[in-house]
Scaffold this motif. Structure first.
Motif, PDB file in Angstrom:
ATOM      1  N   LEU A  70      31.640  38.874  46.753  1.00 27.94           N
ATOM      2  CA  LEU A  70      32.959  40.092  47.353  1.00 27.94           C
ATOM      3  C   LEU A  70      33.201  39.515  48.788  1.00 27.94           C
ATOM      4  CD1 LEU A  70      30.863  43.354  46.950  1.00 27.94           C
ATOM      5  CD2 LEU A  70      33.037  42.262  45.303  1.00 27.94           C
ATOM      6  N   ARG A  71      31.996  39.560  49.407  1.00 25.43           N
ATOM      7  CA  ARG A  71      32.480  38.526  51.461  1.00 25.43           C
ATOM      8  C   ARG A  71      33.631  37.220  51.072  1.00 25.43           C
ATOM      9  NH1 ARG A  71      29.253  40.592  55.107  1.00 25.43           N
ATOM     10  NH2 ARG A  71      29.356  38.482  55.880  1.00 25.43           N
ATOM     11  N   CYS A  72      33.864  36.482  50.307  1.00 24.24           N
ATOM     12  CA  CYS A  72      35.071  35.730  49.963  1.00 24.24           C
ATOM     13  C   CYS A  72      36.207  36.336  49.400  1.00 24.24           C
ATOM     14  CB  CYS A  72      34.316  34.480  49.292  1.00 24.24           C
ATOM     15  SG  CYS A  72      33.229  33.729  49.619  1.00 24.24           S
ATOM     16  N   VAL A 127      33.235  48.416  50.116  1.00 19.61           N
ATOM     17  CA  VAL A 127      32.130  49.263  50.718  1.00 19.61           C
ATOM     18  C   VAL A 127      30.537  48.559  51.179  1.00 19.61           C
ATOM     19  CG1 VAL A 127      30.971  51.514  49.883  1.00 19.61           C
ATOM     20  CG2 VAL A 127      33.443  51.182  49.038  1.00 19.61           C
ATOM     21  N   PHE A 128      29.897  49.320  52.076  1.00 15.40           N
ATOM     22  CA  PHE A 128      28.869  47.785  51.944  1.00 15.40           C
ATOM     23  C   PHE A 128      27.750  49.005  51.867  1.00 15.40           C
ATOM     24  CE2 PHE A 128      32.409  46.603  55.290  1.00 15.40           C
ATOM     25  CZ  PHE A 128      31.786  45.477  55.722  1.00 15.40           C
ATOM     26  N   GLN A 129      26.664  47.933  51.637  1.00 10.83           N
ATOM     27  CA  GLN A 129      25.255  48.572  50.919  1.00 10.83           C
ATOM     28  C   GLN A 129      24.526  49.425  52.412  1.00 10.83           C
ATOM     29  OE1 GLN A 129      22.082  45.329  50.437  1.00 10.83           O
ATOM     30  NE2 GLN A 129      20.505  46.564  50.233  1.00 10.83           N
ATOM     31  N   LEU A 163      38.667  47.680  45.069  1.00 11.59           N
ATOM     32  CA  LEU A 163      38.071  47.963  45.477  1.00 11.59           C
ATOM     33  C   LEU A 163      36.524  47.440  45.521  1.00 11.59           C
ATOM     34  CD1 LEU A 163      37.315  50.374  47.935  1.00 11.59           C
ATOM     35  CD2 LEU A 163      36.933  52.560  46.027  1.00 11.59           C
ATOM     36  N   CYS A 164      36.095  46.604  46.654  1.00 14.09           N
ATOM     37  CA  CYS A 164      34.866  46.581  45.909  1.00 14.09           C
ATOM     38  C   CYS A 164      33.910  47.185  46.693  1.00 14.09           C
ATOM     39  CB  CYS A 164      35.256  45.281  46.886  1.00 14.09           C
ATOM     40  SG  CYS A 164      36.180  44.058  46.443  1.00 14.09           S
ATOM     41  N   PHE A 165      32.446  47.283  46.566  1.00 18.78           N
ATOM     42  CA  PHE A 165      31.701  47.759  46.515  1.00 18.78           C
ATOM     43  C   PHE A 165      30.331  46.831  46.206  1.00 18.78           C
ATOM     44  CE2 PHE A 165      33.708  50.733  44.416  1.00 18.78           C
ATOM     45  CZ  PHE A 165      33.325  52.359  45.315  1.00 18.78           C
ATOM     46  N   THR A 199      41.055  49.887  40.254  1.00 21.17           N
ATOM     47  CA  THR A 199      40.633  48.818  39.875  1.00 21.17           C
ATOM     48  C   THR A 199      39.640  48.917  40.918  1.00 21.17           C
ATOM     49  OG1 THR A 199      42.632  48.229  39.668  1.00 21.17           O
ATOM     50  CG2 THR A 199      41.098  46.270  39.914  1.00 21.17           C
ATOM     51  N   MET A 200      38.099  48.252  40.187  1.00 14.71           N
ATOM     52  CA  MET A 200      36.687  47.687  41.590  1.00 14.71           C
ATOM     53  C   MET A 200      36.183  46.643  40.857  1.00 14.71           C
ATOM     54  SD  MET A 200      35.166  51.811  41.952  1.00 14.71           S
ATOM     55  CE  MET A 200      35.482  52.141  39.671  1.00 14.71           C
ATOM     56  N   ILE A 201      35.281  46.021  42.170  1.00 18.02           N
ATOM     57  CA  ILE A 201      34.316  45.373  41.360  1.00 18.02           C
ATOM     58  C   ILE A 201      33.224  45.376  42.332  1.00 18.02           C
ATOM     59  CG2 ILE A 201      33.445  42.378  42.119  1.00 18.02           C
ATOM     60  CD1 ILE A 201      36.563  41.743  42.743  1.00 18.02           C
TER      61      ILE A 201
END
Lengths: 237, 258
Positions: free
Chosen positions: B46-48, B91-93, B174-176, B204-206
């Motif tokens: 996700l960070r990449c 969206v961060f932990q 959107l990434c979680f 669209t989400m990961i």
């Protein structure tokens, strides 16, 4: 006599406040610059990282960071009084009389010495404050498309300020009393003014009376710091 | 054409290879859950994608545009990255809300700055940006909380503000990153409900998650990662109910035991 002493001391106090205020005005921003220098990760030889031996060591060299930290070490490692003497006398000894012998010249030399000294102390506090802001704050700014400058000014700065109010208030209170070192180059600041009564009029109480001025000044500063702390209490870091 | 195509992504920290030849794609409106044990490389992936780490190899394409190609490092200027990363939201932990701003200000801040930047594709007047932020917070069930500071909100509420903040920039994807891992168990429900409703609206989400039941119910597809590789991927129910690979089975059975 009391009023003569009081008005004379007030004049000396004026000089004290002058040194104090000028030092703050210049050292607060300069300290931030020094802090950025100390944190600089610029590695001009990084492309040598894949080689072995000396080249590999050289690739990790951070010249700006190393130089700044050397300066901080020298400034924090020697007495402010020594630095003041060096700044005032050494240029003349080298044949460059950059400070005029009058009061303005001595005040300028004093402020220069104090600004350099305090910028280094502030830099270390700033650095701690900046590094204390969680890395997630910067990353949140990054993924929201903010520039480095926007992240610093809109996100990091206020959180840093909130963190550093207690150590900064300590340092600024110390500055008030450090101004008395300027007597070594014959600045008629508060302590020297009080002391001069012992020589000229043979009375010592004015010297102790100066303590009241310092106490009042620091009392006002303390109220100011408490106010700042309260102003920043609307959020938590 | 897939909205996201990741090809042969590699990432090493020193001598440790964290991601090895990661390839997958994502369709518009699809949500994908990435599962796997700690240290499997999920978060690094996700960070990449969000340019918080630079991959050592591989490529990332969004809508056919190459956002990252390890073979072409010249395209990685800071300005370019700032533009490209806006295809993604994260969206961060640990929420990472800005503590000195209210919920509303957190959502408005970045959009306001981008709209002032003439080079950016993001536009809007301050009033429009604020109205949009209020609408998003309302959708998150936080219509009454807009003027509160993060420390005045519960963890679940903070995370919902963070979701609104990410949505405000209208990312393509959107990434979680383990959005509920930092929450007390009784607060995870409210955040998962929000993500579920986003999935129903075809966002669209990961989603990197440890919530297996949630991944199974909400995601269209599941990717199982282990030791930096994608071990198995497929329809969510297939992977979680009928894993083909032994390693997936082991991982899921450890979860079932709790």
């Amino acid at each position: 006599m009391f009023w003569t002493v009081t008005t004379t001391l007030l004049k000396g106090f004026g000089t004290t406040v002058e040194i104090f205020a000028l030092t703050l005005v210049f050292s607060l921003p300069l300290g931030l610059l020094v802090a950025f220098g100390a944190m600089s990760r610029w590695r001009p030889f990084r492309s040598l990282a894949h080689r072995g031996g000396f080249a590999k060591k050289l690739s990790g060299f951070r010249p700006v960071g190393a130089l700044t930290n050397l300066i901080i070490w020298i400034i924090r490692g020697t007495p402010l009084m020594l630095q003041l003497i060096a700044i005032f006398y050494v240029p003349g000894m080298l044949g460059h009389n950059i400070w005029k012998g009058n009061e303005t010249g001595r005040l300028t030399a004093t402020v220069v010495a104090f600004v350099i000294n305090y910028a280094c102390y502030f830099a270390v506090i700033y650095r701690g404050g900046i590094e204390g802001v969680p890395v997630g704050q910067r990353e949140a700014g990054q993924v929201l498309g903010m520039t480095k400058g926007q992240i610093f000014f809109k996100v990091t700065l206020l959180q840093m300020v909130k963190r550093i109010v207690p150590p900064m208030s300590n340092e600024i209170i110390t500055l008030v009393k450090d101004t008395s070192l300027a007597r070594i180059i014959a600045m008629y600041e508060l302590t020297f003014t009080g002391y001069s009564f012992a020589k000229s009029a043979g009375i010592t109480w004015p010297l102790f009376y100066t303590g009241v001025f310092y106490l009042l000044f620091i009392g006002i500063l303390t109220i100011l710091f408490n106010w700042v702390e309260k102003k920043l209490s609307y959020f938590r870091v | 054409m897939s909205i996201l195509e990741v090809q042969n992504l590699n990432k090493s920290f020193g001598k440790t290879r964290v991601l090895r030849d990661i390839s997958f794609s994502l369709e518009q409106g699809e949500s994908i859950a990435i599962i796997g044990s700690s240290g499997s490389g999920k978060t690094t992936l996700l960070r990449c994608l969000n340019f918080l780490e630079t991959p050592n190899g591989g490529s990332i394409r969004v809508n056919g545009e190459t956002l990252f190609d390890a073979a072409d490092p010249a395209a990685q200027s800071e300005k370019e990255i700032r533009r490209k990363r806006l295809h993604f939201g994260l969206v961060f932990q640990s929420f990472n809300l800005f503590p000195q701003y209210t919920a509303l200000e957190n959502v408005v801040l970045a959009g306001g700055l981008l709209a002032k930047d003439k080079g950016s594709a993001y536009t809007g007047t301050p009033a429009e940006i604020e109205a949009n932020a209020r609408a998003l917070l309302g959708k998150m069930g936080l219509g009454e909380k807009t003027d509160l500071y993060p420390h005045q909100l519960s963890g679940g509420q903070q995370q919902r503000v963070a979701i609104a903040r990410a949505l405000a920039l209208r990312p393509d994807i959107l990434c979680f990153d383990e959005p509920t891992s930092a929450l007390d168990p009784e607060l995870t429900g409210e955040v998962l409900r929000v993500i579920r409703s986003l999935a129903e609206q075809k966002t669209t989400m990961i989603i990197v998650t440890h919530e297996m039941a949630f991944a199974r119910d909400v995601a269209d597809r599941v990717i199982f990662m282990d030791d930096g590789v994608i071990v198995e991927q497929g329809a969510a129910r297939d992977v979680i109910d009928h894993p083909r690979e032994e390693r997936t089975r082991q991982f899921l059975s450890r979860y079932a035991e709790g």
